[in-house]
Design a protein around this motif. Structure first.
Motif, PDB file in Angstrom:
ATOM      1  N   CYS A   1       0.853  -1.176   0.000  1.00 58.50           N
ATOM      2  CA  CYS A   1       0.000   0.000   0.000  1.00 58.50           C
ATOM      3  C   CYS A   1       0.897   1.237   0.000  1.00 58.50           C
ATOM      4  CB  CYS A   1      -0.909  -0.012   1.229  1.00 58.50           C
ATOM      5  SG  CYS A   1      -2.127   1.315   1.281  1.00 58.50           S
ATOM      6  N   ALA A   2       0.599   2.186  -0.867  1.00 56.24           N
ATOM      7  CA  ALA A   2       1.387   3.417  -0.945  1.00 56.24           C
ATOM      8  C   ALA A   2       0.757   4.485  -0.060  1.00 56.24           C
ATOM      9  CB  ALA A   2       1.458   3.906  -2.393  1.00 56.24           C
ATOM     10  N   VAL A   3       1.613   5.237   0.626  1.00 60.62           N
ATOM     11  CA  VAL A   3       1.152   6.269   1.556  1.00 60.62           C
ATOM     12  C   VAL A   3       1.766   7.609   1.163  1.00 60.62           C
ATOM     13  CG1 VAL A   3       1.071   6.984   3.980  1.00 60.62           C
ATOM     14  CG2 VAL A   3       0.952   4.565   3.401  1.00 60.62           C
ATOM     15  N   LEU A   4       0.969   8.655   1.318  1.00 63.15           N
ATOM     16  CA  LEU A   4       1.404  10.020   1.026  1.00 63.15           C
ATOM     17  C   LEU A   4       0.869  10.896   2.142  1.00 63.15           C
ATOM     18  CD1 LEU A   4       2.740  11.870  -1.191  1.00 63.15           C
ATOM     19  CD2 LEU A   4       0.437  12.137  -2.148  1.00 63.15           C
ATOM     20  N   GLY A   5       1.752  11.591   2.861  1.00 65.56           N
ATOM     21  CA  GLY A   5       1.250  12.354   3.992  1.00 65.56           C
ATOM     22  C   GLY A   5       2.185  13.434   4.483  1.00 65.56           C
ATOM     23  N   ASP A   6       1.608  14.334   5.279  1.00 64.98           N
ATOM     24  CA  ASP A   6       2.386  15.392   5.918  1.00 64.98           C
ATOM     25  C   ASP A   6       1.945  15.486   7.370  1.00 64.98           C
ATOM     26  OD1 ASP A   6      -0.080  16.687   5.822  1.00 64.98           O
ATOM     27  OD2 ASP A   6       0.483  17.945   4.104  1.00 64.98           O
ATOM     28  N   ARG A   7       2.188  16.631   8.003  1.00 63.67           N
ATOM     29  CA  ARG A   7       1.863  16.772   9.423  1.00 63.67           C
ATOM     30  C   ARG A   7       0.355  16.835   9.667  1.00 63.67           C
ATOM     31  NH1 ARG A   7       6.514  15.173   9.998  1.00 63.67           N
ATOM     32  NH2 ARG A   7       8.277  16.532  10.387  1.00 63.67           N
ATOM     33  N   THR A   8      -0.440  17.125   8.646  1.00 64.18           N
ATOM     34  CA  THR A   8      -1.869  17.339   8.843  1.00 64.18           C
ATOM     35  C   THR A   8      -2.735  16.171   8.385  1.00 64.18           C
ATOM     36  OG1 THR A   8      -2.060  18.466   6.701  1.00 64.18           O
ATOM     37  CG2 THR A   8      -1.593  19.840   8.629  1.00 64.18           C
ATOM     38  N   GLN A   9      -2.315  15.468   7.333  1.00 65.76           N
ATOM     39  CA  GLN A   9      -3.137  14.366   6.846  1.00 65.76           C
ATOM     40  C   GLN A   9      -2.287  13.286   6.192  1.00 65.76           C
ATOM     41  OE1 GLN A   9      -5.838  15.472   3.682  1.00 65.76           O
ATOM     42  NE2 GLN A   9      -4.327  16.778   2.670  1.00 65.76           N
ATOM     43  N   VAL A  10      -2.812  12.067   6.228  1.00 70.27           N
ATOM     44  CA  VAL A  10      -2.155  10.921   5.611  1.00 70.27           C
ATOM     45  C   VAL A  10      -3.169  10.231   4.707  1.00 70.27           C
ATOM     46  CG1 VAL A  10      -1.031   8.693   6.013  1.00 70.27           C
ATOM     47  CG2 VAL A  10      -0.621  10.593   7.585  1.00 70.27           C
ATOM     48  N   LYS A  11      -2.766   9.950   3.475  1.00 68.95           N
ATOM     49  CA  LYS A  11      -3.625   9.260   2.521  1.00 68.95           C
ATOM     50  C   LYS A  11      -2.942   7.979   2.060  1.00 68.95           C
ATOM     51  CE  LYS A  11      -5.537  13.577   0.635  1.00 68.95           C
ATOM     52  NZ  LYS A  11      -5.708  14.394  -0.604  1.00 68.95           N
ATOM     53  N   SER A  12      -3.760   6.989   1.736  1.00 71.95           N
ATOM     54  CA  SER A  12      -3.225   5.731   1.222  1.00 71.95           C
ATOM     55  C   SER A  12      -3.971   5.338  -0.046  1.00 71.95           C
ATOM     56  CB  SER A  12      -3.347   4.618   2.266  1.00 71.95           C
ATOM     57  OG  SER A  12      -4.700   4.450   2.671  1.00 71.95           O
ATOM     58  N   THR A  13      -3.330   4.502  -0.833  1.00 67.77           N
ATOM     59  CA  THR A  13      -3.882   4.076  -2.112  1.00 67.77           C
ATOM     60  C   THR A  13      -4.686   2.790  -1.967  1.00 67.77           C
ATOM     61  OG1 THR A  13      -1.956   2.711  -2.603  1.00 67.77           O
ATOM     62  CG2 THR A  13      -1.879   5.022  -3.330  1.00 67.77           C
ATOM     63  N   CYS A  14      -5.140   2.301  -3.102  1.00 65.38           N
ATOM     64  CA  CYS A  14      -5.664   0.941  -3.145  1.00 65.38           C
ATOM     65  C   CYS A  14      -4.503  -0.028  -2.891  1.00 65.38           C
ATOM     66  CB  CYS A  14      -6.319   0.666  -4.501  1.00 65.38           C
ATOM     67  SG  CYS A  14      -5.196   0.879  -5.912  1.00 65.38           S
TER      68      CYS A  14
ATOM     69  N   PHE B   1       2.769   4.425   9.284  1.00 63.13           N
ATOM     70  CA  PHE B   1       3.389   5.652   8.783  1.00 63.13           C
ATOM     71  C   PHE B   1       3.402   6.735   9.863  1.00 63.13           C
ATOM     72  CE2 PHE B   1       3.139   9.701   6.353  1.00 63.13           C
ATOM     73  CZ  PHE B   1       4.249   9.567   5.539  1.00 63.13           C
ATOM     74  N   ARG B   2       2.284   6.880  10.561  1.00 61.33           N
ATOM     75  CA  ARG B   2       2.214   7.872  11.649  1.00 61.33           C
ATOM     76  C   ARG B   2       3.123   7.479  12.815  1.00 61.33           C
ATOM     77  NH1 ARG B   2      -3.509   7.670  10.355  1.00 61.33           N
ATOM     78  NH2 ARG B   2      -4.175   9.644   9.399  1.00 61.33           N
ATOM     79  N   ALA B   3       3.152   6.178  13.127  1.00 64.12           N
ATOM     80  CA  ALA B   3       3.921   5.701  14.288  1.00 64.12           C
ATOM     81  C   ALA B   3       5.413   5.963  14.147  1.00 64.12           C
ATOM     82  CB  ALA B   3       3.664   4.214  14.509  1.00 64.12           C
ATOM     83  N   VAL B   4       5.932   5.890  12.915  1.00 57.91           N
ATOM     84  CA  VAL B   4       7.364   6.131  12.704  1.00 57.91           C
ATOM     85  C   VAL B   4       7.644   7.604  12.406  1.00 57.91           C
ATOM     86  CG1 VAL B   4       7.772   3.775  11.891  1.00 57.91           C
ATOM     87  CG2 VAL B   4       7.312   5.590  10.213  1.00 57.91           C
ATOM     88  N   ASP B   5       6.586   8.447  12.504  1.00 57.89           N
ATOM     89  CA  ASP B   5       6.705   9.879  12.198  1.00 57.89           C
ATOM     90  C   ASP B   5       7.041  10.104  10.726  1.00 57.89           C
ATOM     91  OD1 ASP B   5       6.550  12.591  12.904  1.00 57.89           O
ATOM     92  OD2 ASP B   5       8.716  12.747  13.187  1.00 57.89           O
ATOM     93  N   GLY B   6       6.348   9.366   9.868  1.00 57.86           N
ATOM     94  CA  GLY B   6       6.583   9.480   8.432  1.00 57.86           C
ATOM     95  C   GLY B   6       6.179  10.826   7.869  1.00 57.86           C
ATOM     96  N   PHE B   7       6.794  11.168   6.753  1.00 63.96           N
ATOM     97  CA  PHE B   7       6.468  12.422   6.056  1.00 63.96           C
ATOM     98  C   PHE B   7       6.746  12.223   4.568  1.00 63.96           C
ATOM     99  CE2 PHE B   7       6.958  16.605   4.287  1.00 63.96           C
ATOM    100  CZ  PHE B   7       6.084  17.399   5.013  1.00 63.96           C
ATOM    101  N   GLY B   8       5.847  12.717   3.737  1.00 67.50           N
ATOM    102  CA  GLY B   8       6.052  12.603   2.302  1.00 67.50           C
ATOM    103  C   GLY B   8       5.565  11.275   1.791  1.00 67.50           C
TER     104      GLY B   8
END
Length: 353
Positions: free
Chosen positions: A227-240, A288-295
Protein backbone atom coordinates in the motif's frame (compact mmCIF):
# COMPACT_ATOMS: atom_id res chain seq x y z
CA UNK A 1 9.98 31.68 -10.81
CA UNK A 2 11.26 28.18 -11.40
CA UNK A 3 12.47 26.26 -8.35
CA UNK A 4 16.01 24.86 -8.38
CA UNK A 5 15.53 21.18 -7.60
CA UNK A 6 18.58 19.02 -6.93
CA UNK A 7 17.93 15.34 -7.67
CA UNK A 8 20.49 13.14 -5.88
CA UNK A 9 20.86 9.51 -6.96
CA UNK A 10 23.24 6.54 -6.93
CA UNK A 11 24.91 6.19 -3.55
CA UNK A 12 27.36 3.79 -2.00
CA UNK A 13 24.74 1.19 -1.08
CA UNK A 14 23.84 -2.20 -2.52
CA UNK A 15 20.88 -0.50 -4.22
CA UNK A 16 22.99 1.89 -6.29
CA UNK A 17 21.76 0.59 -9.65
CA UNK A 18 18.10 0.63 -8.64
CA UNK A 19 18.53 4.23 -7.50
CA UNK A 20 19.80 5.18 -10.94
CA UNK A 21 16.76 3.55 -12.54
CA UNK A 22 14.42 5.37 -10.17
CA UNK A 23 16.16 8.68 -10.83
CA UNK A 24 15.61 8.46 -14.59
CA UNK A 25 11.87 8.05 -14.02
CA UNK A 26 11.75 10.99 -11.60
CA UNK A 27 13.80 13.29 -13.84
CA UNK A 28 11.87 12.48 -17.02
CA UNK A 29 8.59 13.25 -15.26
CA UNK A 30 9.60 16.60 -13.73
CA UNK A 31 7.90 19.61 -15.26
CA UNK A 32 10.72 21.74 -16.69
CA UNK A 33 8.31 24.68 -16.85
CA UNK A 34 8.27 24.64 -13.05
CA UNK A 35 11.73 23.35 -12.14
CA UNK A 36 15.38 23.80 -13.01
CA UNK A 37 16.50 20.22 -12.45
CA UNK A 38 20.10 19.83 -11.28
CA UNK A 39 21.50 16.30 -11.17
CA UNK A 40 24.00 15.03 -8.62
CA UNK A 41 25.18 11.42 -8.72
CA UNK A 42 27.00 9.63 -5.91
CA UNK A 43 29.31 6.84 -7.08
CA UNK A 44 29.67 3.53 -5.27
CA UNK A 45 32.94 4.90 -3.88
CA UNK A 46 31.10 7.88 -2.40
CA UNK A 47 32.19 10.56 -4.89
CA UNK A 48 29.60 13.31 -5.49
CA UNK A 49 29.48 14.43 -9.14
CA UNK A 50 27.54 16.98 -11.18
CA UNK A 51 25.69 15.14 -13.98
CA UNK A 52 24.71 16.70 -17.30
CA UNK A 53 21.55 14.76 -18.13
CA UNK A 54 19.45 11.60 -18.08
CA UNK A 55 21.35 10.04 -20.98
CA UNK A 56 24.51 10.06 -18.86
CA UNK A 57 22.63 8.10 -16.19
CA UNK A 58 21.20 5.63 -18.68
CA UNK A 59 24.55 4.80 -20.26
CA UNK A 60 26.49 5.01 -16.99
CA UNK A 61 28.96 7.61 -18.28
CA UNK A 62 28.15 9.98 -15.41
CA UNK A 63 30.46 7.97 -13.15
CA UNK A 64 33.43 9.20 -15.21
CA UNK A 65 32.57 12.85 -14.55
CA UNK A 66 35.15 15.22 -13.12
CA UNK A 67 33.02 18.08 -11.76
CA UNK A 68 32.34 17.50 -8.08
CA UNK A 69 29.17 18.81 -6.47
CA UNK A 70 27.84 18.39 -2.96
CA UNK A 71 25.37 19.97 -0.56
CA UNK A 72 26.89 22.56 1.76
CA UNK A 73 25.97 22.14 5.45
CA UNK A 74 26.41 25.92 5.85
CA UNK A 75 22.91 27.21 6.59
CA UNK A 76 23.77 30.72 5.39
CA UNK A 77 24.29 29.52 1.81
CA UNK A 78 21.64 26.80 1.31
CA UNK A 79 23.55 25.84 -1.78
CA UNK A 80 25.19 23.17 -3.87
CA UNK A 81 28.99 23.56 -3.92
CA UNK A 82 30.33 22.91 -7.43
CA UNK A 83 34.08 22.32 -7.82
CA UNK A 84 35.69 22.44 -11.27
CA UNK A 85 39.14 23.27 -12.62
CA UNK A 86 40.46 24.62 -9.35
CA UNK A 87 37.52 26.98 -8.80
CA UNK A 88 34.18 26.72 -7.07
CA UNK A 89 30.76 28.27 -7.24
CA UNK A 90 27.63 28.10 -5.10
CA UNK A 91 24.39 27.08 -6.78
CA UNK A 92 21.33 28.18 -4.83
CA UNK A 93 19.00 25.26 -4.03
CA UNK A 94 15.26 25.53 -3.33
CA UNK A 95 14.55 21.86 -2.67
CA UNK A 96 16.39 18.53 -2.67
CA UNK A 97 14.81 15.39 -4.10
CA UNK A 98 16.84 12.41 -2.85
CA UNK A 99 16.28 9.32 -5.01
CA UNK A 100 18.58 7.21 -2.86
CA UNK A 101 17.62 3.72 -1.74
CA UNK A 102 19.20 1.74 1.07
CA UNK A 103 22.11 2.60 3.33
CA UNK A 104 23.44 6.16 3.32
CA UNK A 105 20.38 7.34 1.44
CA UNK A 106 17.23 6.00 3.07
CA UNK A 107 18.48 5.55 6.62
CA UNK A 108 18.56 9.12 7.94
CA UNK A 109 22.23 9.82 7.28
CA UNK A 110 21.86 12.03 4.22
CA UNK A 111 18.67 13.48 5.70
CA UNK A 112 20.84 14.72 8.58
CA UNK A 113 22.97 16.62 6.06
CA UNK A 114 19.84 18.19 4.58
CA UNK A 115 18.69 19.22 8.05
CA UNK A 116 22.05 20.88 8.72
CA UNK A 117 21.81 22.75 5.41
CA UNK A 118 18.23 23.88 6.16
CA UNK A 119 17.31 23.16 2.56
CA UNK A 120 13.80 21.68 2.10
CA UNK A 121 13.90 18.06 0.99
CA UNK A 122 11.44 15.45 -0.18
CA UNK A 123 10.54 12.53 2.04
CA UNK A 124 10.84 11.34 5.61
CA UNK A 125 13.06 13.02 8.18
CA UNK A 126 16.00 11.64 10.14
CA UNK A 127 14.05 9.66 12.75
CA UNK A 128 11.47 8.12 10.41
CA UNK A 129 14.15 7.22 7.88
CA UNK A 130 16.42 5.62 10.48
CA UNK A 131 13.86 3.50 12.32
CA UNK A 132 12.07 2.43 9.13
CA UNK A 133 15.32 1.38 7.48
CA UNK A 134 16.15 -0.77 10.50
CA UNK A 135 13.77 -3.74 10.34
CA UNK A 136 14.40 -4.73 13.97
CA UNK A 137 13.45 -1.32 15.36
CA UNK A 138 10.51 -1.02 12.99
CA UNK A 139 9.19 -4.26 14.47
CA UNK A 140 9.61 -2.91 18.00
CA UNK A 141 7.52 0.15 17.08
CA UNK A 142 4.87 -1.92 15.30
CA UNK A 143 4.63 -4.21 18.34
CA UNK A 144 3.94 -1.13 20.45
CA UNK A 145 0.92 -0.09 18.36
CA UNK A 146 -0.48 -3.62 18.32
CA UNK A 147 -0.38 -4.48 14.63
CA UNK A 148 0.09 -8.15 13.69
CA UNK A 149 3.50 -9.15 12.36
CA UNK A 150 5.72 -12.22 12.12
CA UNK A 151 7.66 -13.52 15.14
CA UNK A 152 11.28 -12.42 15.06
CA UNK A 153 14.69 -12.80 16.72
CA UNK A 154 17.47 -10.19 16.57
CA UNK A 155 20.99 -11.53 15.88
CA UNK A 156 23.98 -9.20 16.16
CA UNK A 157 27.38 -9.41 14.49
CA UNK A 158 28.91 -9.92 17.94
CA UNK A 159 26.80 -13.07 18.29
CA UNK A 160 28.94 -14.74 15.60
CA UNK A 161 31.57 -15.38 18.28
CA UNK A 162 29.07 -17.88 19.76
CA UNK A 163 27.04 -18.65 16.66
CA UNK A 164 25.80 -22.05 17.86
CA UNK A 165 24.14 -20.38 20.85
CA UNK A 166 22.62 -17.71 18.63
CA UNK A 167 21.17 -20.34 16.30
CA UNK A 168 19.80 -22.23 19.32
CA UNK A 169 18.00 -19.03 20.34
CA UNK A 170 16.55 -18.57 16.86
CA UNK A 171 15.36 -22.19 16.60
CA UNK A 172 13.74 -21.97 20.04
CA UNK A 173 11.56 -19.02 19.00
CA UNK A 174 10.87 -19.65 15.30
CA UNK A 175 10.05 -22.84 13.37
CA UNK A 176 11.61 -23.58 9.99
CA UNK A 177 11.55 -22.29 7.34
CA UNK A 178 13.07 -19.04 8.63
CA UNK A 179 13.69 -15.84 6.70
CA UNK A 180 17.04 -14.21 7.46
CA UNK A 181 17.43 -10.53 6.57
CA UNK A 182 20.02 -7.80 7.07
CA UNK A 183 18.27 -5.34 9.36
CA UNK A 184 19.21 -2.29 7.29
CA UNK A 185 19.32 -3.42 3.66
CA UNK A 186 16.61 -2.96 1.05
CA UNK A 187 15.35 -4.52 -2.20
CA UNK A 188 15.79 -7.94 -0.57
CA UNK A 189 19.59 -7.69 -0.70
CA UNK A 190 21.19 -10.37 1.47
CA UNK A 191 17.87 -12.06 2.26
CA UNK A 192 17.72 -15.86 2.43
CA UNK A 193 15.21 -18.53 3.35
CA UNK A 194 16.58 -21.27 5.62
CA UNK A 195 14.96 -24.71 5.75
CA UNK A 196 17.35 -26.20 8.32
CA UNK A 197 20.23 -25.36 10.66
CA UNK A 198 22.90 -25.64 7.97
CA UNK A 199 21.02 -23.22 5.74
CA UNK A 200 20.39 -20.94 8.72
CA UNK A 201 24.13 -20.68 9.32
CA UNK A 202 24.79 -19.89 5.64
CA UNK A 203 21.98 -17.33 5.64
CA UNK A 204 23.38 -15.58 8.70
CA UNK A 205 26.81 -15.30 7.07
CA UNK A 206 25.22 -13.90 3.91
CA UNK A 207 23.15 -11.35 5.85
CA UNK A 208 26.09 -10.12 7.93
CA UNK A 209 27.86 -9.10 4.71
CA UNK A 210 25.24 -6.36 4.41
CA UNK A 211 24.65 -5.30 8.02
CA UNK A 212 25.85 -5.95 11.57
CA UNK A 213 22.25 -6.46 12.75
CA UNK A 214 20.23 -9.38 11.41
CA UNK A 215 16.53 -10.15 11.59
CA UNK A 216 15.47 -13.79 11.76
CA UNK A 217 11.77 -13.98 11.01
CA UNK A 218 8.90 -16.44 10.98
CA UNK A 219 7.74 -17.44 7.50
CA UNK A 220 4.27 -16.15 6.74
CA UNK A 221 2.36 -18.00 4.03
CA UNK A 222 0.16 -15.57 2.19
CA UNK A 223 -0.24 -13.11 -0.64
CA UNK A 224 2.38 -10.33 -0.79
CA UNK A 225 0.53 -7.02 -0.86
CA UNK A 226 1.57 -3.37 -0.66
CA UNK A 227 0.00 0.00 0.00
CA UNK A 228 1.39 3.42 -0.95
CA UNK A 229 1.15 6.27 1.56
CA UNK A 230 1.40 10.02 1.03
CA UNK A 231 1.25 12.35 3.99
CA UNK A 232 2.39 15.39 5.92
CA UNK A 233 1.86 16.77 9.42
CA UNK A 234 -1.87 17.34 8.84
CA UNK A 235 -3.14 14.37 6.85
CA UNK A 236 -2.15 10.92 5.61
CA UNK A 237 -3.62 9.26 2.52
CA UNK A 238 -3.22 5.73 1.22
CA UNK A 239 -3.88 4.08 -2.11
CA UNK A 240 -5.66 0.94 -3.15
CA UNK A 241 -3.80 -2.31 -2.53
CA UNK A 242 -1.22 -3.79 -4.92
CA UNK A 243 -0.15 -7.41 -5.07
CA UNK A 244 3.23 -8.94 -5.91
CA UNK A 245 3.23 -12.09 -8.04
CA UNK A 246 6.79 -13.45 -7.97
CA UNK A 247 8.00 -15.67 -10.80
CA UNK A 248 7.10 -19.30 -10.16
CA UNK A 249 10.72 -20.39 -9.97
CA UNK A 250 11.56 -17.71 -7.38
CA UNK A 251 11.70 -18.97 -3.80
CA UNK A 252 10.49 -15.53 -2.73
CA UNK A 253 10.35 -12.00 -4.12
CA UNK A 254 14.09 -11.37 -3.91
CA UNK A 255 16.21 -8.75 -5.69
CA UNK A 256 16.55 -10.82 -8.85
CA UNK A 257 12.83 -11.56 -8.99
CA UNK A 258 12.05 -7.86 -8.58
CA UNK A 259 14.33 -6.40 -11.19
CA UNK A 260 15.65 -9.14 -13.46
CA UNK A 261 12.81 -11.64 -13.95
CA UNK A 262 10.16 -10.68 -16.49
CA UNK A 263 7.82 -13.35 -15.06
CA UNK A 264 7.43 -11.40 -11.80
CA UNK A 265 4.38 -9.17 -11.96
CA UNK A 266 2.57 -6.53 -9.96
CA UNK A 267 -1.22 -6.25 -9.88
CA UNK A 268 -3.03 -3.08 -8.88
CA UNK A 269 -6.26 -3.48 -6.88
CA UNK A 270 -6.40 -7.31 -6.97
CA UNK A 271 -9.48 -9.23 -5.93
CA UNK A 272 -9.70 -9.70 -2.16
CA UNK A 273 -12.29 -9.10 0.57
CA UNK A 274 -13.14 -5.44 1.12
CA UNK A 275 -12.46 -5.89 4.83
CA UNK A 276 -8.88 -6.97 4.04
CA UNK A 277 -8.35 -3.93 1.81
CA UNK A 278 -9.66 -1.64 4.53
CA UNK A 279 -7.42 -3.25 7.17
CA UNK A 280 -4.32 -2.95 4.95
CA UNK A 281 -4.98 0.75 4.31
CA UNK A 282 -5.66 1.48 8.00
CA UNK A 283 -2.54 -0.37 9.17
CA UNK A 284 -0.37 1.31 6.51
CA UNK A 285 -1.47 4.76 7.65
CA UNK A 286 -1.08 3.85 11.34
CA UNK A 287 2.47 2.57 10.83
CA UNK A 288 3.39 5.65 8.78
CA UNK A 289 2.21 7.87 11.65
CA UNK A 290 3.92 5.70 14.29
CA UNK A 291 7.36 6.13 12.70
CA UNK A 292 6.71 9.88 12.20
CA UNK A 293 6.58 9.48 8.43
CA UNK A 294 6.47 12.42 6.06
CA UNK A 295 6.05 12.60 2.30
CA UNK A 296 6.12 9.11 0.86
CA UNK A 297 6.33 5.53 2.01
CA UNK A 298 5.29 2.10 0.81
CA UNK A 299 4.05 -0.33 3.45
CA UNK A 300 4.23 -4.06 2.74
CA UNK A 301 2.04 -6.81 4.19
CA UNK A 302 1.12 -10.46 3.84
CA UNK A 303 -2.51 -11.51 3.51
CA UNK A 304 -3.05 -15.00 4.90
CA UNK A 305 -5.73 -17.33 3.56
CA UNK A 306 -7.63 -16.82 6.82
CA UNK A 307 -7.88 -13.11 6.05
CA UNK A 308 -5.32 -12.09 8.67
CA UNK A 309 -3.21 -9.07 7.61
CA UNK A 310 0.44 -9.35 8.71
CA UNK A 311 2.84 -6.39 8.50
CA UNK A 312 6.13 -7.04 6.68
CA UNK A 313 8.08 -3.77 6.31
CA UNK A 314 7.94 -0.07 5.47
CA UNK A 315 10.06 1.65 2.81
CA UNK A 316 10.44 5.41 3.23
CA UNK A 317 11.99 5.89 -0.20
CA UNK A 318 10.31 3.26 -2.36
CA UNK A 319 11.37 2.46 -5.88
CA UNK A 320 10.36 4.85 -8.65
CA UNK A 321 11.27 2.67 -11.62
CA UNK A 322 8.90 1.91 -14.49
CA UNK A 323 7.85 -1.31 -12.72
CA UNK A 324 7.71 0.08 -9.16
CA UNK A 325 4.51 -0.32 -7.18
CA UNK A 326 4.53 3.11 -5.50
CA UNK A 327 3.94 5.28 -8.61
CA UNK A 328 1.68 2.59 -10.13
CA UNK A 329 -0.63 2.63 -7.12
CA UNK A 330 -0.94 6.42 -7.11
CA UNK A 331 -1.57 6.43 -10.84
CA UNK A 332 -4.46 4.03 -10.21
CA UNK A 333 -5.82 6.65 -7.79
CA UNK A 334 -5.68 9.32 -10.50
CA UNK A 335 -2.35 10.86 -9.50
CA UNK A 336 0.11 10.63 -12.41
CA UNK A 337 3.85 10.75 -11.74
CA UNK A 338 4.33 14.47 -12.66
CA UNK A 339 1.50 15.45 -10.30
CA UNK A 340 2.84 13.10 -7.62
CA UNK A 341 6.27 14.74 -7.87
CA UNK A 342 4.66 18.18 -7.62
CA UNK A 343 2.84 17.10 -4.47
CA UNK A 344 6.00 15.73 -2.85
CA UNK A 345 7.95 18.89 -3.65
CA UNK A 346 5.13 21.11 -2.34
CA UNK A 347 5.07 19.09 0.88
CA UNK A 348 8.83 19.53 1.27
CA UNK A 349 8.53 23.29 0.84
CA UNK A 350 5.56 23.50 3.23
CA UNK A 351 7.47 21.66 5.97
CA UNK A 352 9.98 24.56 6.04
CA UNK A 353 7.56 27.47 5.76
Amino acid sequence: MKKNVVVIFGGDSSEHDVSCLSATTVIKNMDTEKYNVILVGITKEGKWLLVDGVKDIEDGSWREGEVKAFISPDTTTRSLVILAEGTYKLQKVDVIFPVLHGMNGEDGTVQGLFELSKIPYVGCGVLASAVSMDKVYTKIIVDHIGIDQAKFVHVRESDFEHLEEAMDRVEKEIPYPIFVKPSCAGSSKGVSKAENRKELEAALYEAVKHDRNILCEETIVGREVECAVLGDRTQVKSTCVGEILAAEEAAFYDFDAKYNNAESKTVVDPEMPEESKRKIKEDAEAIFRAVDGFGLSRVDFFLEESGRVVFNEINTLPGFTSISMYPMLWKACGLDIPELLDTLIDQAMTRYR
